[in-house]
Design an enzyme around this catalytic site. Structure first.
Site, PDB file in Angstrom:
ATOM      1  N   ASP A 173       1.002  -1.162  -0.026  1.00 19.14           N
ATOM      2  CA  ASP A 173       0.070   0.315   0.020  1.00 19.14           C
ATOM      3  C   ASP A 173       0.544   1.248  -0.227  1.00 19.14           C
ATOM      4  OD1 ASP A 173      -2.226   1.272  -0.006  1.00 19.14           O
ATOM      5  OD2 ASP A 173      -2.185   1.943   2.806  1.00 19.14           O
ATOM      6  N   ASP A 219      -1.678  -1.190   5.957  1.00 19.25           N
ATOM      7  CA  ASP A 219      -2.234  -0.329   7.920  1.00 19.25           C
ATOM      8  C   ASP A 219      -2.800  -0.206   7.895  1.00 19.25           C
ATOM      9  OD1 ASP A 219      -2.131   1.522   5.752  1.00 19.25           O
ATOM     10  OD2 ASP A 219      -0.529   2.512   7.732  1.00 19.25           O
ATOM     11  N   ASP A 223      -7.382  -1.948   3.963  1.00 21.03           N
ATOM     12  CA  ASP A 223      -6.780  -3.249   3.329  1.00 21.03           C
ATOM     13  C   ASP A 223      -6.624  -3.977   4.479  1.00 21.03           C
ATOM     14  OD1 ASP A 223      -4.713  -0.953   1.821  1.00 21.03           O
ATOM     15  OD2 ASP A 223      -3.825  -0.578   4.035  1.00 21.03           O
TER      16      ASP A 223
END
Length: 368
Positions: free
Chosen positions: A98, A294, A298
């Protein structure tokens, strides 16, 4: 327990009975053809066969390595929440990361605000902060820091839509803060979207303010790369692992960050469900996929990937969904986790080779 332990157990279930049969054969052979006194000699050789193939070494080969490997990982701030992750991670072919909060510091700052003619900067920031006061997203914190504390009315009906934005009623008006793909366009808001394209090319993230269905402002946020982000990407590549960046941000913004880190596989403007589909694409193209994230957005993909790694500084939902947790925001530990996994599995295999190897080699010696 690791999956490899099940394999060891299945081999042992066959190996031990075979040894018992060999010991019995040894006893019978030396009882019939052994030197005098035959019975003690046959008993000693049969017992020697049983002793030399005692399964203690095979039993310790896996758990001892796991203890040392997971302990070493803990010293680095890496927690393996699921046993299978310690084994699976060594075979990972591609790592997808990410962007916000993982490769970047996750502390964006307001770098620009553009409004339509009927709205001032202060009014736009205040009503945006009024909505975001109920969110723990990094963007929310940046907006709240910029407000001038003007009372915009009571805030009710707050709601978060993962991958899209937030909304609430402020003083009776429906207020939304969303990404560009969820923002309605009109002739009056056209300049906001033109400026958004330019800001994205500079690596800035645009957020759009919608009041009662009308886009009235665009807010631009800038974030900085983590100091060790580039070193992490280089480290992963040196280990033979492909790297991809998967983000919900605009394509231009994500491409800007990817170019800074020399990442060729870029997936942008991806919602939480799209991230799961992206992992499936990466799995088809490269092989086993590890996802690193995080945020609450996600959590589905962390649970879906072959191995999910969450930063401990992220949301509780992400941490609970992951197989491995990094106890800090040090993204360098992604490469360290793979390295520990490979070393642990290599050590387990070495232990098993030696354990079975000396057992088999010394059976004829023990049998006399």
């Amino acid at each position: 327990k690791l999956p490899i332990q099940a394999l060891v157990n299945s081999i042992t279930l066959v190996f031990v009975p075979i040894i018992l049969v060999l010991a019995a054969i040894t006893f019978l052979v030396w009882s019939a053809f052994g030197p005098e006194p035959t019975l003690p000699y046959a008993f000693i050789t049969a017992t020697s066969v049983l002793i030399i193939v005692c399964p203690c070494a095979r039993g310790l080969a896996t758990p001892l390595s796991i203890t040392v490997g997971s302990g070493r990982a803990a010293e680095m701030g890496i927690l393996f929440r699921q046993g299978h992750a310690l084994q699976k991670l060594q075979a990972i072919d591609v790592v997808a990361l990410d962007k916000t909060g993982t490769l970047t510091n996750g502390t964006p700052k307001i770098v620009g605000v553009q409004t339509t003619e009927n709205w001032s900067r202060d009014d736009a920031m205040n009503i945006a902060a009024a909505v975001e006061q109920f969110s723990d997203h990094p963007i929310a914190k940046a907006l709240i820091e910029e407000q001038t504390n003007a009372n915009m009315g009571p805030v009710t009906d707050f709601k978060t839509t993962p991958g899209e934005g937030v909304e609430a009623k402020v003083g009776g008006r429906l207020v939304r803060l969303v990404s560009e793909r969820a923002a309605p366009r009109s002739e009056g808001s056209k300049p906001l979207f033109i400026e958004s394209e330019q800001a994205a090319s500079r690596g800035e993230t645009p957020v759009f303010l919608i009041v009662d269905g009308h886009t009235v402002a665009s807010i631009f946020l800038g974030d900085t790369l983590k100091d060790n982000a580039r070193a992490t990407i280089d480290d992963l590549k040196s280990m033979g692992v492909a790297v991809a960046i998967v983000s919900g941000d605009k394509t231009e913004t994500t491409q800007f960050i990817a170019s800074k880190l020399d990442i060729e596989n870029v997936y942008a403007e991806v919602d939480p469900r799209g991230k799961v589909e992206t992992v499936n694409e990466l799995t088809s193209a490269f092989g086993k996929t590890c996802f690193v994230g995080d945020g609450i957005n996600d959590s589905p993909v962390l649970a879906h990937a072959h191995v999910g790694i969450a930063l401990g500084t992220g949301t509780d939902v992400a941490v609970e969904s992951a197989d491995v947790v990094l106890m800090s925001d040090n993204v360098q530990n992604v490469a360290n986790a793979i390295r520990v996994s490979r070393a642990t599995m290599r050590n387990i295999k070495q232990n098993l080779i030696w354990a079975f190897g000396y057992n088999v080699a010394l059976i004829p010696v023990a049998a006399g």
